[in-house]
Design an enzyme around this catalytic site. Structure first.
Site, mmCIF file in Angstrom:
data_model
loop_
_atom_site.group_PDB
_atom_site.id
_atom_site.type_symbol
_atom_site.label_atom_id
_atom_site.label_comp_id
_atom_site.label_asym_id
_atom_site.label_seq_id
_atom_site.Cartn_x
_atom_site.Cartn_y
_atom_site.Cartn_z
ATOM 1 N N SER A 125 -9.531 -0.901 7.326
ATOM 2 C CA SER A 125 -8.962 -0.919 6.056
ATOM 3 C C SER A 125 -8.254 -1.940 5.497
ATOM 4 C CB SER A 125 -8.006 0.649 6.094
ATOM 5 O OG SER A 125 -9.050 1.488 6.071
ATOM 6 N N SER A 185 -9.129 1.518 3.332
ATOM 7 C CA SER A 185 -8.272 2.325 2.238
ATOM 8 C C SER A 185 -7.444 1.436 1.487
ATOM 9 C CB SER A 185 -7.770 3.381 3.209
ATOM 10 O OG SER A 185 -6.891 2.827 4.364
ATOM 11 N N LYS A 224 0.919 -1.205 0.126
ATOM 12 C CA LYS A 224 0.075 0.045 -0.084
ATOM 13 C C LYS A 224 0.874 1.213 -0.071
ATOM 14 C CE LYS A 224 -3.740 1.833 2.776
ATOM 15 N NZ LYS A 224 -4.597 1.550 3.950
#
Lengths: 466, 91
Positions: A177, A153, A79
């Site tokens: 997330s 996210s 990420k």
């Protein structure tokens, strides 16, 4: 032959060991998948294929020499809020579009030291809270239906693992997330106990709620990856000093006699019918495998939720205070969250922090005699991107989506999310919540479930090799 | 009242308005577009009933729990009933 892009890390390592596949072939398979799919998905923010192929050649020599490390030759993605030395780490934001860290995050360096091959930096909601509409990099689409969100996210991590663009990925989880995109994309994700994975080099959102962890295609892979990234690092003040168990040894252990608590009256009002059907099917499966199912009560779980928000708002504002001046140029959901942040009184923030210990006591009481709790990973299947594009809609989505996940960021409990089936072609999810630092029991139960079912083996049809 | 200390706080002082939020933001040096205050109010109003209940929970004065108490408790850990073998070792 099965496409190497579609198999698990555990299977890939077995093929490397047997000499039936090479790290170069695995990296190339993922690069081919990125070429084929990412125009639709937009999961990859930075493709590191050239270096990855060079690294794969080194991995091949280690396999040949008998010196392979635990993740030798396995392609992974990070990420893009996770620092990578010499490689752009944007946070999904225009503010950091050209930011190049001088050092790797602790977990990134551990993955590389274990032989993992960094293949891509992956899409993220801006600063892990900006919402599905990323104004700088565009939205990331769900491989099961590109009109739908991956959730977030850890958007790119969810999409890339599900689509075969990387074999493993790292996500982060402040209110759900890791688990929400794992649920929406039909993959496995674990938020380990707070402090288990050091967050050095990870852009923060809320320091007492933030976690980093694996997003994978199987529970066995999650155990393998967590074993590599877990462990103390002095650069994270809250990093746990507890020794790291051999998580892999918990895979495939018998579950007869284990006890699963089903919190009555809590999540049924937070999840749609398809999700609840998936959870009940999982409950039945666990019972068939020999686990005992008992009902438990979480009497004040709604207070854990408001307490979590009372923590997250001020901590997020503290991190992003310097960005408030430009809030109208931030992505819609994050802008709304930041603009809603200055209104938690200090005494409420401190109460929420102090009450956390009470909540943990309540959870421990509810889990007396129980190994894990079961709940939905997310309360619904993935909504369409259009349905959550505005500030107002995305704020409502966020508030709803985290309701089965954020309580365990607040308590710091480990939580494993797995696919439980499908509804109208979209993955549904189930979540197991464990005792502190007892990820091993989650892996034992999760692997038993995945040995008995094949939900985690489903791949989005669009990307299955001909 | 416990040991002379009031442990239950009177919290029902009235929900804030959007204008209250605007003033509180300004006091911290923040200025948002007007629509942001209405949206923030909506978000906080949705949580207010639970917040009032949270405020009413007694927190001990004589045996205080502090913000880090939870994190320290986590570090002590507690394994599940099935995580030990018959000899008591962690599985």
């Amino acid at each position: 032959m099965t496409d190497l892009a579609d198999i698990t890390a555990t299977e890939l390592l077995a093929r490397f060991a047997a000499g039936t596949a090479t790290p170069v072939e695995a990296v190339q398979a993922c690069l081919d998948r990125i070429d084929a799919a990412d125009g639709d998905l937009n999961a990859v923010l930075c493709n590191l294929g050239e270096q990855a192929l060079l690294d794969a050649e080194i991995s091949a020599t280690k396999w040949a020499a008998g010196t392979a490390r635990p993740l030798e030759g396995v392609p992974f993605g990070l990420k893009d809020i996770i620092a990578t030395e010499g490689v752009k780490t944007t946070g999904g934001s225009a503010l950091f579009r050209d930011h190049v860290p001088g050092t790797d995050a602790a977990l990134a360096s551990r993955l590389k030291a274990a032989g993992g091959i960094l293949l891509a930096k992956l899409h993220t909601f801006e600063f892990a809270c900006g919402g599905a509409q990323n104004l700088t990099f565009g939205p990331c689409s769900n491989p099961w239906d590109i009109s739908r969100t991956t959730g977030g996210s850890s958007s790119g991590s969810g999409a890339a693992v599900a689509a075969g663009e990387v074999t493993l990925a790292i996500g982060t989880d402040t209110g759900g997330s890791i688990r929400i995109p794992a649920a929406y994309c039909g993959i496995t994700g674990i938020k380990a106990t707070y402090g288990r994975v050091p967050r050095h080099g990870v852009m923060g959102l809320s320091w007492t709620l933030d976690h980093a962890g694996p997003m994978t295609r199987s529970v066995a892979d999650a155990a393998l990856m967590l074993g590599v990234i877990a462990g103390h690092d002095s650069r994270d003040a809250y990093s746990s000093r507890r020794p790291v168990p051999d998580y892999a040894s918990s895979i495939g252990a018998p579950i007869e006699g284990m006890v699963i608590g089903r919190p009555v009256g809590w999540y049924t009002g937070l999840a749609d019918d398809a999700t609840l059907t998936g959870v009940e099917a999982a409950v039945a499966q666990f019972a068939e495998l020999g686990a005992r199912i008992v009902d438990v009560e979480l009497p004040d779980v709604d207070l854990w939720e408001v307490a979590a928000w009372s923590v997250m708002y001020p901590e997020a504002l503290s991190y992003h205070q310097a960005h408030v001046y430009d809030v109208e140029n931030r992505d819609p959901m994050g802008a709304g969250m930041l603009a809603a942040s200055p209104y938690v009184h200090a005494v409420d923030y401190l109460r929420a922090q102090r009450y956390r210990r009470i909540a943990q006591g309540q959870l421990a009481h509810a889990m007396q005699g129980v190994d894990v709790l079961i709940a939905p990973g997310a309360g619904s299947v993935a909504p369409t991107l259009d349905a959550i594009s505005s500030t107002e809609d995305s704020a409502q989505w966020l508030a709803d989506a985290v309701r089965t996940s954020i309580p365990f960021n607040y308590t710091g409990s480990p939580a494993l999310c797995m696919p439980s089936g499908f509804a109208d072609g979209l993955p549904t999810s189930v979540q197991l919540v464990g005792h502190p630092h007892d990820e091993s029991t989650l892996f034992t139960l999760g692997s038993a479930f995945q040995l008995a079912t094949d939900h985690h083996r489903a791949r989005p049809e669009l990307f299955i090799a001909a | 009242v416990t040991n002379g200390i009031t442990t239950e706080i009177s919290t029902d002082v009235g929900a804030p308005t959007a204008d209250d939020l605007r003033r509180r933001a300004a006091d911290q040096g923040f200025v948002f577009e007007l629509s942001r205050y209405a949206a923030a109010l909506q978000a906080h109003t949705a949580l207010r009933e639970s917040l009032l209940r949270l405020r009413a929970v007694p927190l001990s004065f004589l045996e205080p729990i502090e913000p880090d108490s939870a994190l320290i408790w986590l570090e002590s850990g507690r394994v599940s009933p099935s995580s030990r073998t018959e000899s008591g070792e962690l599985r």
